[in-house]
Design a protein around this motif. Structure first.
Motif, PDB file in Angstrom:
ATOM      1  N   ARG A  20       0.828  -1.190   0.000  1.00  0.00           N
ATOM      2  CA  ARG A  20       0.000   0.000   0.000  1.00  0.00           C
ATOM      3  C   ARG A  20       0.867   1.246   0.000  1.00  0.00           C
ATOM      4  O   ARG A  20       1.990   1.229   0.476  1.00  0.00           O
ATOM      5  N   CYS A  26      -6.402   1.119  -3.468  1.00  0.00           N
ATOM      6  CA  CYS A  26      -6.140   0.586  -4.810  1.00  0.00           C
ATOM      7  C   CYS A  26      -5.502  -0.796  -4.736  1.00  0.00           C
ATOM      8  O   CYS A  26      -5.812  -1.665  -5.549  1.00  0.00           O
ATOM      9  N   PRO A  37      -0.827  -4.194  -7.598  1.00  0.00           N
ATOM     10  CA  PRO A  37      -1.183  -2.854  -7.110  1.00  0.00           C
ATOM     11  C   PRO A  37      -0.990  -1.725  -8.130  1.00  0.00           C
ATOM     12  O   PRO A  37      -1.847  -0.858  -8.248  1.00  0.00           O
ATOM     13  N   TRP A  38       0.120  -1.715  -8.876  1.00  0.00           N
ATOM     14  CA  TRP A  38       0.347  -0.593  -9.798  1.00  0.00           C
ATOM     15  C   TRP A  38      -0.639  -0.548 -10.952  1.00  0.00           C
ATOM     16  O   TRP A  38      -1.164   0.531 -11.253  1.00  0.00           O
ATOM     17  N   ARG A  41      -3.819   0.829  -9.520  1.00  0.00           N
ATOM     18  CA  ARG A  41      -3.754   2.279  -9.283  1.00  0.00           C
ATOM     19  C   ARG A  41      -3.948   3.046 -10.587  1.00  0.00           C
ATOM     20  O   ARG A  41      -4.663   4.048 -10.630  1.00  0.00           O
ATOM     21  N   LEU A  45      -7.029   5.529 -11.479  1.00  0.00           N
ATOM     22  CA  LEU A  45      -6.806   6.901 -11.912  1.00  0.00           C
ATOM     23  C   LEU A  45      -7.513   7.188 -13.226  1.00  0.00           C
ATOM     24  O   LEU A  45      -8.168   8.226 -13.381  1.00  0.00           O
ATOM     25  N   GLN A  55     -12.488  11.706  -7.393  1.00  0.00           N
ATOM     26  CA  GLN A  55     -11.491  11.049  -6.561  1.00  0.00           C
ATOM     27  C   GLN A  55     -11.422  11.683  -5.174  1.00  0.00           C
ATOM     28  O   GLN A  55     -11.009  11.035  -4.221  1.00  0.00           O
ATOM     29  N   TYR A  59     -12.162   7.978  -3.101  1.00  0.00           N
ATOM     30  CA  TYR A  59     -11.044   7.355  -2.381  1.00  0.00           C
ATOM     31  C   TYR A  59     -11.230   7.425  -0.863  1.00  0.00           C
ATOM     32  O   TYR A  59     -11.119   6.406  -0.185  1.00  0.00           O
TER      33      TYR A  59
END
Length: 85
Positions: A20, A26, A37-38, A41, A45, A55, A59
């Protein structure tokens, strides 16, 4: 709010303690849908760019509603952060 968090937990939507950056939202979404994770993310986005400003609401709401992942029994604390010998 406990019932909402339990519903999220039963669906597999939890914020992991590993991988995280800010709140783990995410990383948790990626984990739930089988993404690293990437990429999760980046996808988060891109989706939020469709509705500018969302957002700022989405979020933090997910951060509050998604429970942290349950941890197993804790192992010994790691004290050596250097390269392995």
């Amino acid at each position: 709010m406990g019932s909402i968090q339990e519903r999220f937990r039963s669906q597999g939507l939890t914020r992991p303690s590993q991988g995280r950056i800010l709140g783990g939202v995410c990383a948790g979404l990626g984990q739930r849908f089988g993404l690293a994770p990437w990429p999760a993310r980046l996808l988060f986005l891109i989706v939020l760019l469709v509705a500018p400003g969302s957002q700022l609401i989405v979020y933090p709401v997910l951060w509050i509603l998604m429970p942290p992942a349950q941890q197993g029994p804790a192992g010994p604390a790691r004290t050596d952060f250097g390269p392995p010998a």
